[in-house]
Scaffold this motif. Structure first.
Motif, PDB file in Angstrom:
ATOM      1  N   GLN A  33     -19.785  10.015   8.883  1.00 15.74           N
ATOM      2  CA  GLN A  33     -21.323   9.405   8.939  1.00 15.74           C
ATOM      3  C   GLN A  33     -22.321   9.901   8.079  1.00 15.74           C
ATOM      4  N   TYR A  39     -21.079   3.498   8.653  1.00 17.78           N
ATOM      5  CA  TYR A  39     -20.585   4.072  10.081  1.00 17.78           C
ATOM      6  C   TYR A  39     -21.469   4.784  10.671  1.00 17.78           C
ATOM      7  N   ARG A  41     -24.364   5.739  12.939  1.00 15.09           N
ATOM      8  CA  ARG A  41     -24.883   5.115  14.063  1.00 15.09           C
ATOM      9  C   ARG A  41     -25.062   6.145  15.081  1.00 15.09           C
ATOM     10  N   ASP A  44     -25.529   5.308  18.787  1.00 12.28           N
ATOM     11  CA  ASP A  44     -24.572   4.272  19.508  1.00 12.28           C
ATOM     12  C   ASP A  44     -23.419   5.156  20.046  1.00 12.28           C
ATOM     13  N   TYR A  47     -19.942   3.638  20.106  1.00 13.91           N
ATOM     14  CA  TYR A  47     -19.376   3.664  18.452  1.00 13.91           C
ATOM     15  C   TYR A  47     -19.008   4.602  18.117  1.00 13.91           C
ATOM     16  N   VAL A  50     -15.613   5.153  19.795  1.00  9.18           N
ATOM     17  CA  VAL A  50     -14.507   4.700  19.053  1.00  9.18           C
ATOM     18  C   VAL A  50     -14.109   5.159  17.754  1.00  9.18           C
ATOM     19  N   ILE A  51     -14.933   5.661  16.938  1.00 10.85           N
ATOM     20  CA  ILE A  51     -14.695   6.276  15.835  1.00 10.85           C
ATOM     21  C   ILE A  51     -13.736   7.851  16.164  1.00 10.85           C
ATOM     22  N   GLU A  85     -12.729  -4.251  11.543  1.00  6.97           N
ATOM     23  CA  GLU A  85     -13.542  -4.239  10.130  1.00  6.97           C
ATOM     24  C   GLU A  85     -14.070  -5.680   9.748  1.00  6.97           C
ATOM     25  N   GLU A  88     -16.477  -7.118  11.681  1.00  8.91           N
ATOM     26  CA  GLU A  88     -17.904  -6.461  11.502  1.00  8.91           C
ATOM     27  C   GLU A  88     -18.565  -7.030  10.597  1.00  8.91           C
TER      28      GLU A  88
END
Length: 388
Positions: A33, A39, A41, A44, A47, A50-51, A85, A88
């Motif tokens: 990040q 990436y 965020r 969020d 998100y 999920v990462i 990806e 997105e």
């Protein structure tokens, strides 16, 4: 891969490494990040979750391979990441960078704990090599998913554009709202004007034209066609794309009249096949008079029978010469010199023929309506090679 340790088994080593997954995952996420804006965020939570799942899954997968090198590996999770990806709207560069950052953090952590784990230099080297082999496999799996998603999206867009073309060419026309909704789903901007292209039989291997991306294609239709948005701005591109093909470009019309443009293009293509219009690439705008004349050939034939009746008793060669002279006179003026220049004959010859025509037609040649009708039938006769 065998891990050589003086004091512990590979299973023991992996067990210890598993205990640090949470810390390593956090380091990897922070690094990603901080260095990859796509990436970043922080607000969020979904998100970030999920990462974290993706990072931990990658680490667990690596440790599973160290513990059991012969176990089957399932690439599907990283294929799914590649599909994500694509969804997105990114390329794979951010993901590949994230994988490299994760590998760097993992390697750094291994070097820190190598001594407490009792790892030999060779084992540490083997682990480093295994990390980068695993990294390549993850990248390959993600690329497969990415390409699959892109191909699926392209296929779906193409299907929507095919349906959109069907709606635009339907009779009666589809509703504006339905067309607007489908155009949006197909990523196609609604233009003010369009022109349709009718494609003829190419008599051999068919070459698919390299078209501008906003052209709608109906190459699989019973009568292959294209729909060109804003045609006045795409003339040169279409000339290049259609070069060498038998095709007719219909007139520019409002979007709602697309089927009309295709109908005219189809009629031009038929006239070209009959030899009335030139072969190759045609533009209806350059042949509108001929298209209008041949719109109702029975009517033209009836008109010709009436207006060319004064020539009917002459021999065919005489009919041809007088018809040619009369058409040139109607089109280019009434001076014998100009008509002679157009026909490449002597002016005296033209004067002689014009006197014959005056005798045959009398006062009819003074009537503007009759002259107009004569020009129509004589143009049709000329296009058909003198057979009207």
């Amino acid at each position: 891969m065998a891990i050589r340790s003086d004091t512990r088994t590979p299973a023991d080593v992996v067990t210890t490494l598993r205990q640090g997954i949470g810390r390593v995952s956090t380091e990897v996420i922070e690094e990603i990040q901080a260095r990859i804006p796509e990436y970043a965020r922080p607000s969020d939570e979904v998100y970030i979750k999920v990462i974290r799942m993706a990072v931990e899954q990658a680490i667990y997968g690596f440790l599973d391979r160290i513990e059991n090198p012969d176990a089957a590996w399932d690439p599907e999770p990283f294929r799914m990441i590649g599909r994500g990806e694509a969804a997105e709207g990114r390329n794979l560069e951010p993901l590949q960078t994230a994988l490299r950052l994760g590998a760097r953090v993992g390697w750094r952590r291994l070097t820190e704990i190598a001594e407490p784990l009792g790892l030999s230099p060779q084992s540490l080297y083997d682990l480093g090599e295994a990390i980068f082999v695993y990294l390549d496999q993850l990248a390959d799996a993600a690329a497969e998913g990415f390409d699959e998603a892109k191909a699926h999206a392209a296929g779906e867009i193409e299907r929507r554009r095919t349906r959109l073309l069907d709606l635009l060419l339907s009779q009666p026309p589809a509703g504006q709202e339905a067309i607007a909704d489908l155009a949006k789903a197909a990523g196609w901007r609604l233009p003010k004007t369009v022109a349709c292209v009718a494609l003829g039989d190419q008599h051999g291997a068919y070459r698919r034209p390299a078209l501008p991306p906003d052209v709608l294609t109906g190459l699989e239709r019973a009568h292959p066609c294209l729909l060109v948005p804003d045609p006045r701005g795409q003339g040169q591109a279409m000339d290049v794309a259609l070069r060498g093909l038998k095709a007719a470009i219909g007139p520019a019309v409002p979007l709602a009249a697309a089927s009309t443009s295709l109908r005219w293009a189809g009629e031009a293509l038929e006239l070209s096949a009959r030899g009335v219009l030139p072969r190759g690439l045609l533009r209806c705008a350059d042949h509108m008079a001929t298209l209008v004349v041949f719109k109702d050939e029975e009517l033209i034939g009836a008109l010709a029978e009436t207006r060319l009746a004064p020539l009917a008793h002459l021999r065919p060669t005489q009919q041809d010469r007088l018809a040619e002279t009369l058409l040139a006179w109607l089109r280019h003026g009434r001076g014998a010199g100009e008509v002679a220049a157009r026909l490449h004959v002597h002016p005296q010859t033209v004067r002689y023929r014009l006197r014959q025509l005056e005798e045959l037609y009398g006062d009819q040649l003074a009537d503007p309506d009759i002259r107009f009708e004569l020009e129509i039938v004589l143009r049709a006769r000329q296009a058909l090679g003198g057979t009207t």
